[in-house]
Design an enzyme around this catalytic site. Sequence first.
Site, PDB file in Angstrom:
ATOM      1  N   SER A   1      43.167  30.098  49.933  1.00 19.91           N
ATOM      2  CA  SER A   1      44.056  28.148  48.779  1.00 19.91           C
ATOM      3  C   SER A   1      44.631  27.174  50.360  1.00 19.91           C
ATOM      4  O   SER A   1      45.056  26.778  50.382  1.00 19.91           O
ATOM      5  CB  SER A   1      44.463  28.441  48.425  1.00 19.91           C
ATOM      6  OG  SER A   1      45.582  28.978  48.292  1.00 19.91           O
TER       7      SER A   1
ATOM      8  N   ASN B   1      54.983  35.030  44.582  1.00 22.79           N
ATOM      9  CA  ASN B   1      54.575  34.648  42.783  1.00 22.79           C
ATOM     10  C   ASN B   1      55.231  33.527  42.647  1.00 22.79           C
ATOM     11  O   ASN B   1      55.755  32.646  41.876  1.00 22.79           O
ATOM     12  CB  ASN B   1      54.476  36.121  41.974  1.00 22.79           C
ATOM     13  CG  ASN B   1      53.440  37.078  42.172  1.00 22.79           C
ATOM     14  OD1 ASN B   1      52.462  36.449  43.578  1.00 22.79           O
ATOM     15  ND2 ASN B   1      53.292  38.183  41.947  1.00 22.79           N
TER      16      ASN B   1
ATOM     17  N   THR C   1      37.765  -5.190  14.452  1.00 22.06           N
ATOM     18  CA  THR C   1      37.570  -3.901  14.458  1.00 22.06           C
ATOM     19  C   THR C   1      36.254  -3.424  14.157  1.00 22.06           C
ATOM     20  O   THR C   1      35.150  -4.346  13.662  1.00 22.06           O
ATOM     21  CB  THR C   1      37.974  -3.501  12.444  1.00 22.06           C
ATOM     22  OG1 THR C   1      37.435  -4.367  11.982  1.00 22.06           O
ATOM     23  CG2 THR C   1      39.687  -3.754  12.589  1.00 22.06           C
ATOM     24  N   HIS C   2      35.689  -2.016  14.510  1.00 17.75           N
ATOM     25  CA  HIS C   2      34.226  -1.826  14.510  1.00 17.75           C
ATOM     26  C   HIS C   2      34.006  -3.009  15.359  1.00 17.75           C
ATOM     27  O   HIS C   2      32.555  -3.462  15.686  1.00 17.75           O
ATOM     28  CB  HIS C   2      33.542  -1.642  13.177  1.00 17.75           C
ATOM     29  CG  HIS C   2      34.039  -1.881  12.167  1.00 17.75           C
ATOM     30  ND1 HIS C   2      34.252   0.244  11.779  1.00 17.75           N
ATOM     31  CD2 HIS C   2      35.339  -1.867  10.870  1.00 17.75           C
ATOM     32  CE1 HIS C   2      35.058   0.288  10.408  1.00 17.75           C
ATOM     33  NE2 HIS C   2      35.733  -0.904  10.223  1.00 17.75           N
TER      34      HIS C   2
ATOM     35  N   SER D   1      25.767  -6.627  44.100  1.00 17.32           N
ATOM     36  CA  SER D   1      24.598  -5.798  43.588  1.00 17.32           C
ATOM     37  C   SER D   1      23.502  -5.590  45.006  1.00 17.32           C
ATOM     38  O   SER D   1      23.829  -6.615  45.318  1.00 17.32           O
ATOM     39  CB  SER D   1      23.416  -6.273  43.024  1.00 17.32           C
ATOM     40  OG  SER D   1      22.295  -5.738  43.240  1.00 17.32           O
TER      41      SER D   1
ATOM     42  N   ASN E   1      30.091  -7.032  39.139  1.00 16.36           N
ATOM     43  CA  ASN E   1      30.214  -5.916  38.925  1.00 16.36           C
ATOM     44  C   ASN E   1      31.715  -5.032  38.658  1.00 16.36           C
ATOM     45  O   ASN E   1      31.971  -5.300  40.072  1.00 16.36           O
ATOM     46  CB  ASN E   1      28.691  -4.835  39.318  1.00 16.36           C
ATOM     47  CG  ASN E   1      28.090  -5.111  39.869  1.00 16.36           C
ATOM     48  OD1 ASN E   1      27.489  -6.362  38.508  1.00 16.36           O
ATOM     49  ND2 ASN E   1      27.029  -4.008  40.460  1.00 16.36           N
TER      50      ASN E   1
ATOM     51  N   GLU F   1      35.158   0.118  36.083  1.00 16.37           N
ATOM     52  CA  GLU F   1      34.351   0.945  35.127  1.00 16.37           C
ATOM     53  C   GLU F   1      34.455   2.449  35.321  1.00 16.37           C
ATOM     54  O   GLU F   1      34.063   3.348  35.101  1.00 16.37           O
ATOM     55  CB  GLU F   1      32.403   0.961  36.152  1.00 16.37           C
ATOM     56  CG  GLU F   1      31.942  -0.234  34.818  1.00 16.37           C
ATOM     57  CD  GLU F   1      30.910  -0.953  35.506  1.00 16.37           C
ATOM     58  OE1 GLU F   1      29.673  -1.585  34.484  1.00 16.37           O
ATOM     59  OE2 GLU F   1      30.270  -0.552  36.619  1.00 16.37           O
TER      60      GLU F   1
ATOM     61  N   TYR G   1      51.338  37.743  37.179  1.00 14.79           N
ATOM     62  CA  TYR G   1      50.604  36.345  37.905  1.00 14.79           C
ATOM     63  C   TYR G   1      49.309  37.229  38.514  1.00 14.79           C
ATOM     64  O   TYR G   1      49.130  38.835  38.671  1.00 14.79           O
ATOM     65  CB  TYR G   1      51.157  36.654  39.601  1.00 14.79           C
ATOM     66  CG  TYR G   1      50.125  35.913  40.447  1.00 14.79           C
ATOM     67  CD1 TYR G   1      50.290  34.518  40.785  1.00 14.79           C
ATOM     68  CD2 TYR G   1      49.999  36.771  41.873  1.00 14.79           C
ATOM     69  CE1 TYR G   1      49.724  33.875  41.409  1.00 14.79           C
ATOM     70  CE2 TYR G   1      49.310  35.874  41.894  1.00 14.79           C
ATOM     71  CZ  TYR G   1      48.882  34.767  41.961  1.00 14.79           C
ATOM     72  OH  TYR G   1      48.361  33.341  42.704  1.00 14.79           O
TER      73      TYR G   1
ATOM     74  N   GLN H   1      45.269  31.501  41.290  1.00 16.49           N
ATOM     75  CA  GLN H   1      45.588  29.376  41.855  1.00 16.49           C
ATOM     76  C   GLN H   1      44.648  29.449  42.045  1.00 16.49           C
ATOM     77  O   GLN H   1      45.033  27.745  42.675  1.00 16.49           O
ATOM     78  CB  GLN H   1      45.277  31.108  43.075  1.00 16.49           C
ATOM     79  CG  GLN H   1      44.688  30.275  44.853  1.00 16.49           C
ATOM     80  CD  GLN H   1      44.677  31.171  45.600  1.00 16.49           C
ATOM     81  OE1 GLN H   1      45.391  31.722  46.539  1.00 16.49           O
ATOM     82  NE2 GLN H   1      43.093  30.988  46.679  1.00 16.49           N
TER      83      GLN H   1
ATOM     84  N   LYS I   1      46.042  25.090  41.304  1.00 17.97           N
ATOM     85  CA  LYS I   1      46.190  23.708  42.261  1.00 17.97           C
ATOM     86  C   LYS I   1      44.893  22.671  42.474  1.00 17.97           C
ATOM     87  O   LYS I   1      45.265  21.103  41.793  1.00 17.97           O
ATOM     88  CB  LYS I   1      45.932  24.108  43.909  1.00 17.97           C
ATOM     89  CG  LYS I   1      47.719  25.045  43.492  1.00 17.97           C
ATOM     90  CD  LYS I   1      47.656  25.651  44.495  1.00 17.97           C
ATOM     91  CE  LYS I   1      48.850  27.021  44.089  1.00 17.97           C
ATOM     92  NZ  LYS I   1      48.111  27.712  43.413  1.00 17.97           N
TER      93      LYS I   1
HETATM   94  N1  ARG Z   1      48.270  31.267  46.999  1.00 12.10           N
HETATM   95  C1  ARG Z   1      48.856  32.045  45.990  1.00 12.10           C
HETATM   96  C2  ARG Z   1      48.666  30.914  44.417  1.00 12.10           C
HETATM   97  O1  ARG Z   1      48.626  29.991  44.488  1.00 12.10           O
HETATM   98  C3  ARG Z   1      49.992  32.035  46.174  1.00 12.10           C
HETATM   99  C4  ARG Z   1      50.708  33.524  45.188  1.00 12.10           C
HETATM  100  C5  ARG Z   1      49.902  34.823  45.478  1.00 12.10           C
HETATM  101  N2  ARG Z   1      50.265  35.760  45.414  1.00 12.10           N
HETATM  102  C6  ARG Z   1      49.796  36.838  44.991  1.00 12.10           C
HETATM  103  N3  ARG Z   1      50.300  37.683  44.359  1.00 12.10           N
HETATM  104  N4  ARG Z   1      48.974  37.557  46.322  1.00 12.10           N
HETATM  105  O2  ARG Z   1      48.411  31.605  43.613  1.00 12.10           O
END
Ligand code: ARG
Length: 464
Positions: A27, A114, A159-160, A281, A289, A294, A321, A326, A329
């Site tokens: 990640s 975690n 309205t409407h 445009s 525009n 938009e 967990y 993950q 994020k």
């Molecule tokens: N990169 C992991 C996440 O965002 C961190 C936590 C990882 N924990 C684990 N038990 N593998 O969730």
Amino acid sequence: MKKSNSKIWGGRFLAPTDEIMEEFNSSIQFDKILYIEDIEGSIAHSEMLSKQNIISKNEFNLIKSGLKQIKSEISNNKLNFSVKLEDIHMNIENRLIEIIGEAGKKLHTARSRNDQVATDVKLWLRKRIDQIELNLKSLQRTLIEKSETYYDLLMPGYTHLQVGQPVTFGHYLLAYVEMLGRDRGRLRDCRKRLNELPLGSAALAGTSYPIDRHFVAQKLDFTKPTENSMDSVSDRDFAIEFMSSSSLIAIHLSRLAEELVIWSSDRFNFVKLSESYTTGSSIMPQKRNPDAAELIRAKPGRIFGNLLSLMTVLKGLPMTYGKDMQEDKEPVFDTAKTIELCIINMEGMIKNLKPIPDKMMEALQKGFPTATDFADYLVSKLKMPFRDAHHLTGKIVLLAEKKEKTLDNLTIEEIKTIVPNADTTILDVLKIESSVSKRTSYGGTAPNNVLQAIKKAKETFLKD
Ligand code: ARG
């Protein structure tokens, strides 16, 4: 030679991680933006470890200075992140061990990724929430300032999407100030609920080390530590709450954006958008525009999508967990960034917005907007029940339509063909200005009310 796995967690593994899996599992590409919070959390954690004599003071000092060095390396783009190290937490820990050696290996005592990741995301989100609230406040200020300039400018209230009754442009703008005020309240609620520290819950069960979670909570400005270690590491309510609050902000902004699109179109021509927020445009030279509007109209697509994606991830997820988490994020990061940009761009558009009073008036007059006032006159002056008055007023509107006149251009003779006992005071009632100035009920559109409402909105939303 015996096979092995060189990962931080690789002790019990005989085989290395497949490269395809490594890429999939990591990640770092997106969670690197958590580095400041990760370091903040680690400094507080290690300070507590030293206070509790779990590590030495000297080890804490080494950890702290190593982490500070890493922070500046990352800010200056000097640290090469590795996919093999999965995420920001392990990239930082690994670098710390490289810099300070043995002491670095003690940082992870009495915690787990975690509780660490939940803490980092909360710290990050708390800052974003504060920033978004400021952005909303600033947009409210701009709307209030505009409404002060145009507190008595007449425009059709719809309205409407059909002309309903006359209102003032100032009153209309203040409607959005209220919406954004509720949005700010929701963000504050969310912030309050998220502001409990997960760190120290460790993997899921707490820890046998004599840690002091209250100390860490205080250091990191959380109101208190979370109460249940299992809940701490599996809770992502705060992310969902944030994204649902953001969804409502996006809804509100998209309604305003849609009105800007319609009203700046040549059919309506009620407002002129600044060139800074419109585009040309590539083929039709005459075009201007309303792209910013938009885009703000469209962004709820992403923001709702982000919300739904995390709700779906968490639904039915067994405690505590799971790597599934993950997936929290990217939606959260994207939502924060998107909503901030929407608010800032909306503020820019509103600041530069120029209403076109003649066009608003023209549309108003075509829409027989004082029909309700006529019915009210029949009720209060001629003591007619409202339903009958409504019916007779319909006939008046028909008559005006037939004669191709606005209501305030009808003569008393014409009116009398339908309401024989009408007197000339009705002519004033049918005027748009008089209709608006009579809407003095609390929260109504009369210009004097609007001035009062502006005062109140400043007190409610712009103080401190
Ligand atoms: N990169 C992991 C996440 O965002 C961190 C936590 C990882 N924990 C684990 N038990 N593998 O969730």
